[in-house]
Design an enzyme around this catalytic site. Sequence first.
Site, PDB file in Angstrom:
ATOM      1  N   ASP A 184       0.607  -0.906   0.215  1.00 19.58           N
ATOM      2  CA  ASP A 184       0.072  -0.172   0.381  1.00 19.58           C
ATOM      3  C   ASP A 184       0.798   1.105  -0.202  1.00 19.58           C
ATOM      4  O   ASP A 184       1.603   1.601  -0.921  1.00 19.58           O
ATOM      5  CB  ASP A 184      -0.746  -0.543   1.451  1.00 19.58           C
ATOM      6  CG  ASP A 184      -1.888   1.403   1.325  1.00 19.58           C
ATOM      7  OD1 ASP A 184      -3.167   0.329   0.473  1.00 19.58           O
ATOM      8  OD2 ASP A 184      -2.054   2.426   1.561  1.00 19.58           O
ATOM      9  N   TYR A 231      -2.476  10.904   0.969  1.00 19.02           N
ATOM     10  CA  TYR A 231      -3.840  10.676  -0.304  1.00 19.02           C
ATOM     11  C   TYR A 231      -3.720  11.936  -0.726  1.00 19.02           C
ATOM     12  O   TYR A 231      -2.899  12.574  -2.268  1.00 19.02           O
ATOM     13  CB  TYR A 231      -5.395  10.311  -0.124  1.00 19.02           C
ATOM     14  CG  TYR A 231      -5.206   8.440   0.541  1.00 19.02           C
ATOM     15  CD1 TYR A 231      -5.493   7.681  -0.583  1.00 19.02           C
ATOM     16  CD2 TYR A 231      -5.061   8.364   1.026  1.00 19.02           C
ATOM     17  CE1 TYR A 231      -5.424   6.340  -0.525  1.00 19.02           C
ATOM     18  CE2 TYR A 231      -5.033   7.173   1.899  1.00 19.02           C
ATOM     19  CZ  TYR A 231      -5.475   6.193   0.556  1.00 19.02           C
ATOM     20  OH  TYR A 231      -5.929   4.863   0.798  1.00 19.02           O
ATOM     21  N   HIS A 235      -4.515  -8.013   1.025  1.00 18.66           N
ATOM     22  CA  HIS A 235      -3.609  -6.584   1.125  1.00 18.66           C
ATOM     23  C   HIS A 235      -3.122  -6.604   2.433  1.00 18.66           C
ATOM     24  O   HIS A 235      -2.358  -5.979   1.868  1.00 18.66           O
ATOM     25  CB  HIS A 235      -4.662  -5.653   0.398  1.00 18.66           C
ATOM     26  CG  HIS A 235      -4.239  -4.312   0.690  1.00 18.66           C
ATOM     27  ND1 HIS A 235      -3.603  -3.686  -0.440  1.00 18.66           N
ATOM     28  CD2 HIS A 235      -4.001  -2.966   1.858  1.00 18.66           C
ATOM     29  CE1 HIS A 235      -3.094  -2.410  -0.206  1.00 18.66           C
ATOM     30  NE2 HIS A 235      -3.647  -1.856   0.843  1.00 18.66           N
TER      31      HIS A 235
END
Length: 451
Positions: free
Chosen positions: A236, A372, A429
């Site tokens: 990630d 982000y 993930h």
Amino acid sequence: MSSALRALPRRRPLVGRAMTIACGLALFTLGGYAQSTDAVGAQASASETSAVGSDAVDDEGIRPFHIHVSEAQLDDLRKRIAATRWPDKEPVSDESQGIRLAEMQTLVRYWGNGYNWRKVEAKLNALPEFVTTIDGVDIQFIHVRSREPNALPLILTHGWPGSPVELLKVIGPLTDPVAYGGRAQDAFDVVIPAIPGYGFSGKPTDLGWNPDRVARAWDVLMKRLGYTRYVSQGGDHGSVISDALARQAPPGLLGIHLTMPATIPANLVKGINSGDPAPTGLTAPERRAYSALSTFFGRGAAYGAMMVTRPQTIGYSLVDSPSGLAAFTYEKIAEWSDSDGHPERVIGRDEILDDITLYWLTNTGASSSRFYWENNNNNFSAAAQKTNQIKVPVAITVFPHEIYRAPESWSRQAYPSLYYFHEVTKGGHFAAWEQPQLFAEELRAAFKSLR
């Protein structure tokens, strides 16, 4: 903010911006100074006890760190949970509209009446925890040295909606391999930092804390710990930061290992983003990856589009409503883990709540979302991540329930220095969280030739 970041437009169509998704209360003992927190949140005290911002002078010392959440904060959390105002029941019989009401009520009510934060607090405090100031921001980290001589230093980076909590179960297998079926020469010294804006690290008050800047801070951290050679691993956000570190290629970085590599060929990015059918000529693994990514961006990326465009707006919900925070994060843990939508089966309900509670107590719903916004990039695109500029050795492990299963063909095209590629049979993930033994075995195998 860097000139490159300033140059990026802030207004784009929603679908285009969705492509940027990354698919990361305390009692501080800082050099003898201790300060308790109040109900406002742990990060308030962090900013009071250290300088934060681009004008701050770094304290290059490494200070001990200790966690103690006040009972008032835990009482406040329980009261907020009890006062949750629930939405009406979804009119569908599946998760097509999101996590179902009954499932969230079960999780949140246990959070308020059965969950015990003190257990993970004790677990964390049993580990060597530290904090140091880099580029004006406090970086909190766990540092466990192996008892084995010649252990290879390793920095592990979490992602979202994870945290350092998702990496705790691999500390033992990595630092003490003999106790977990490995060899003494497979040992690692493990460093697990919290990305700025996450966990107990400081919250940046200046712009520009993007993956490149975090990567530079990680190299400073490893050198400050006395390591002249080390390796980096991430999934990630951690994959994006490890890519950035590898592009920078600081002296002593021997190689990187990724579980979410950036491998989409440039000619396929537009079609995936637009939901176009897969072009002819793709192999079966490539078609599978294309389809998974197209579905992700079309149906599963709204969370990231919000954080990458309006992190402050979503932050109000994430820091004020425990059930809102839980639903926002639990959905992705359920969707991205190899668990048929029931992550408690592979991670554990308490461990999931450890992670969610960490976000709540540190008041990092908004600050973590800003990463982000700062990243502002397509984390799956080889061209966007400039993987062809990476010269240090690259290793990739593909876990089957990752957001997409990177094909070997795309991986070798994207990373010219790829020297290790392996597909395993289980895990998703959150690889280290879901399959800690398998994850550790992969790191032993991947970095064996670099020791």
